[in-house]
Write an enzyme that holds these catalytic residues in place. Structure first.
Site, short mmCIF file in Angstrom:
data_model
loop_
_atom_site.label_atom_id
_atom_site.label_comp_id
_atom_site.label_asym_id
_atom_site.label_seq_id
_atom_site.Cartn_x
_atom_site.Cartn_y
_atom_site.Cartn_z
N ASP A 1 1.17 -1.23 -0.41
CA ASP A 1 0.08 0.39 0.06
C ASP A 1 1.05 0.84 0.05
OD1 ASP A 1 -2.27 1.64 0.51
OD2 ASP A 1 -3.10 0.41 1.94
N HIS B 1 -11.61 -2.05 5.10
CA HIS B 1 -10.83 -1.34 6.14
C HIS B 1 -11.27 0.31 6.83
CE1 HIS B 1 -7.64 1.05 3.53
NE2 HIS B 1 -7.92 1.92 4.52
N ASP B 2 -12.22 1.16 5.94
CA ASP B 2 -12.38 2.44 6.02
C ASP B 2 -14.05 2.58 6.22
OD1 ASP B 2 -10.20 3.43 5.45
OD2 ASP B 2 -10.79 3.47 3.76
N ASP C 1 -2.96 4.79 -2.78
CA ASP C 1 -4.11 5.48 -1.23
C ASP C 1 -4.45 6.92 -1.93
OD1 ASP C 1 -4.55 5.64 1.06
OD2 ASP C 1 -4.33 7.19 1.77
N GLU D 1 -7.17 4.07 -4.98
CA GLU D 1 -8.09 4.33 -4.56
C GLU D 1 -8.61 5.84 -5.38
OE1 GLU D 1 -9.42 5.07 -0.18
OE2 GLU D 1 -7.52 5.83 -1.11
O1 ISL Z 1 -12.32 6.41 5.58
C1 ISL Z 1 -12.84 7.07 4.80
C2 ISL Z 1 -14.18 7.17 5.21
O2 ISL Z 1 -14.56 6.64 6.26
C3 ISL Z 1 -12.76 8.02 3.24
O3 ISL Z 1 -13.20 9.08 3.17
C4 ISL Z 1 -11.08 8.03 3.52
O4 ISL Z 1 -10.74 9.01 4.09
C5 ISL Z 1 -10.88 7.36 2.17
O5 ISL Z 1 -11.18 6.41 1.14
C6 ISL Z 1 -9.62 7.46 1.88
O6 ISL Z 1 -8.62 6.62 2.73
C7 ISL Z 1 -7.75 6.59 2.42
O7 ISL Z 1 -6.63 7.31 2.49
C8 ISL Z 1 -6.85 7.69 4.29
C9 ISL Z 1 -6.36 6.55 5.50
O8 ISL Z 1 -6.94 6.84 6.46
C10 ISL Z 1 -7.89 5.22 4.62
O9 ISL Z 1 -7.73 4.11 6.05
C11 ISL Z 1 -7.38 4.58 2.96
O10 ISL Z 1 -8.34 3.94 2.77
C12 ISL Z 1 -5.56 8.73 4.13
O11 ISL Z 1 -4.42 8.10 3.90
#
Ligand code: ISL
Ligand code: CA
Length: 510
Positions: A98, A318-319, A201, A256
């Site tokens: 990642d 995981h989000d 990411d 993403e």
């Molecule tokens: O987590 C979200 C909503 O609860 C999403 O809006 C998230 O911010 C978005 O998918 C981006 O996520 C990614 O980058 C973030 C990290 O916290 C997340 O875990 C990751 O998947 C910042 O690096």
């Protein structure tokens, strides 16, 4: 010419803190993953994506990176990573890591230098702006998680720095050529070690409008990270793709693209010269209704397919709350698994969905994530014993519901379990060219039912038919003489199809 591996692959996401703990400190680690590779081989996944394990102060549990080229001691060390990679490859499992290119930790040496003075050579590696005349933030952009401004004032140098996420996650300035070069080198570091590719990411956010125009007032409460869609990102992606193409062996990147609009997501495939794959999140936010899912399929047909691009499908990560939790029953989670693993595109599984895990109920005093995403990050229970395979210490988050029954060991012993359903689905996919790469033709079906045929592209293998009953009633669906290859509830598998779908049942016929 053979098709790239990532089109027919099923990818399994591992959140390393939550997967498996090898040293009994209550936090999952790389060696823990290595010791559980047999589970993944048995399940039949083709690749794993491991969420960040780099050095990090853990303000965002690893998505705040302070060294892109080292392993955080909580997860192990580089030798542990090399062993994990070698053992995965020995089992034919590819490894994606990642990459977090939009921001670093505020403890990254680059940012520490950048903030040290306005004259520092790394000042321009991050986005610094003067306060507005009369004071105040440079624009109205909102940060994710806090919903406060995406700007923090650095008292010492009197300027604001940009952070689309936490203040501990300053955004890199990708217009600066040294940032591009330094970040490309972080890719090479891992490509040289042998990784098969990257999950990238918030990749759609790396290019920003240099004028930093404010967001429209009606969107002022939406984090800017969900809106940023600047054309400069596309050239940056072509540069990143070029780095991967310096290497042999089909290295890939899945981005993403957190823009909840499939038409916009599709642009990040470029002209076959940007992302290999892009996450398309509208399906992840789609309720359990046949018509809504039909729309999601149509959007992919309208926007992804015409580019010759390859779709992706994801229901949990995981989000977000797990789909088992959102859809509120195991019957639906099972039918959803049939859907996810039979659509045209690359499916991404999130560790634990094969166990039908629900989100943990996390009491307020145990919430640790600034975004409140703790429930879906509960530790994976490996067996029925009290520690569930995690050694002594209490894991960093509470268990998901019913770890005594819903764990790998118990469900492996039960052929009727959801775990065995996932395994049968993966096995069928692997032997069916139609499911792996075939075209998808939507069929007429009664209300509340989604039915489609997967048609082999070059006459290779047999077509299969998939029908998902989203309703709580039995439904008649005549489709000719077919055999049930897989049923979400296991009922009738291997037998002739009888023309009726049970409530919330999904079947694959062929
Ligand atoms: O987590 C979200 C909503 O609860 C999403 O809006 C998230 O911010 C978005 O998918 C981006 O996520 C990614 O980058 C973030 C990290 O916290 C997340 O875990 C990751 O998947 C910042 O690096
Ligand atoms: Ca550990």
């Amino acid at each position: 010419m053979s098709e790239p591996w990532w089109q027919s692959a099923v990818v399994y996401q591992i959140y390393p803190r939550s997967f498996a703990d090898s040293n009994g400190d209550g936090i999952g680690d790389l060696e823990g993953i290595r010791r559980r590779l047999d589970h993944l081989s048995w399940l039949g996944v083709d690749a794993i994506w491991v969420s960040p394990f780099f050095r990090s102060p853990m303000a965002d549990f690893g998505y705040d990176v302070s060294d892109f080229c080292d392993v955080d001691p909580i997860f192990g060390d580089l030798a542990d990573f090399d062993r994990l990679l070698a053992d995965a490859h020995a089992r034919g499992i590819r490894v994606l890591i990642d990459w977090v290119p939009n921001h670093t930790s505020d403890q990254h040496p680059w940012f520490i230098e950048s903030r040290s003075s306005r004259e520092n050579p790394k000042r321009g590696w991050y986005t610094w702006r003067d306060p507005r005349p009369g004071g105040g933030v440079p624009n109205n952009w909102v940060a994710a998680f806090t919903e406060g401004p995406a700007w923090t004032l650095d008292e010492r140098t009197g300027q604001y720095y940009l952070h689309l996420f936490l203040a501990e996650q300053p955004d890199l300035e990708w217009r600066h050529p040294e940032v591009v070069a330094a970040m490309h080198d972080t890719l090479r570091f891992w490509l040289d070690r042998g990784v098969d590719g990257f999950r990238m990411d918030v990749i759609h956010a790396i290019g920003k409008d240099p004028d930093l125009p404010g967001d429209p007032p009606e969107l002022a409460a939406t984090p800017h990270s969900a809106l940023n869609d600047h054309p400069s990102t596309h050239a940056l992606l072509r540069g990143i793709r070029g780095v991967l193409e310096e290497y042999d062996g089909d290295r890939m990147m899945v981005g993403e693209v957190f823009l909840l609009d499939t038409a916009k997501v599709a642009t990040y495939y470029g002209d076959g010269d940007e992302l290999h794959l892009a996450f398309n999140f509208p399906p992840l936010f789609t309720p359990w209704r046949a018509e809504r899912w039909r729309d999601r399929l149509a959007e992919v047909v309208d926007h992804v397919d015409p580019r010759g691009a390859w779709p992706t499908w994801v229901l949990s990560n995981h989000d977000n709350r797990r789909h088992r939790t959102r859809y509120r029953s195991e019957a639906r989670a099972r039918a959803a698994a049939v859907l996810l693993l039979t659509l045209r595109g690359t499916p991404f599984l999130y560790a634990g969905e094969e166990l039908g895990l629900e989100d943990a109920d996390v009491p307020p005093e145990r919430v640790v994530d600034p975004g409140g995403r703790d429930g879906c990050r509960a530790p994976i229970p490996w067996d029925a014993a009290p520690g569930h395979g995690w050694g002594g210490a209490e894991p960093w988050l509470p268990w998901p519901p019913d770890p005594g029954g819903r764990n790998t060991e118990t469900l492996r012993a039960d052929e009727g379990s959801i775990l065995h359903l996932y395994r049968r689905l993966l096995a069928l996919r692997r032997r069916s060219p139609a499911l792996q790469r075939g075209d998808l033709v939507t069929l007429d079906a009664p209300e509340g039912v989604l039915a489609y045929r997967r048609q082999p592209v070059d006459g290779e293998g047999d077509p299969v038919l998939v029908a998902v009953n989203f309703t709580r009633e039995p439904v008649q669906l005549e489709v000719g003489p077919e055999r049930v290859l897989v049923a979400s509830d296991g009922v009738g598998e291997g037998e002739p199809y009888r023309g009726t779908l049970a409530p919330e049942q999904a079947v694959i016929l062929g």
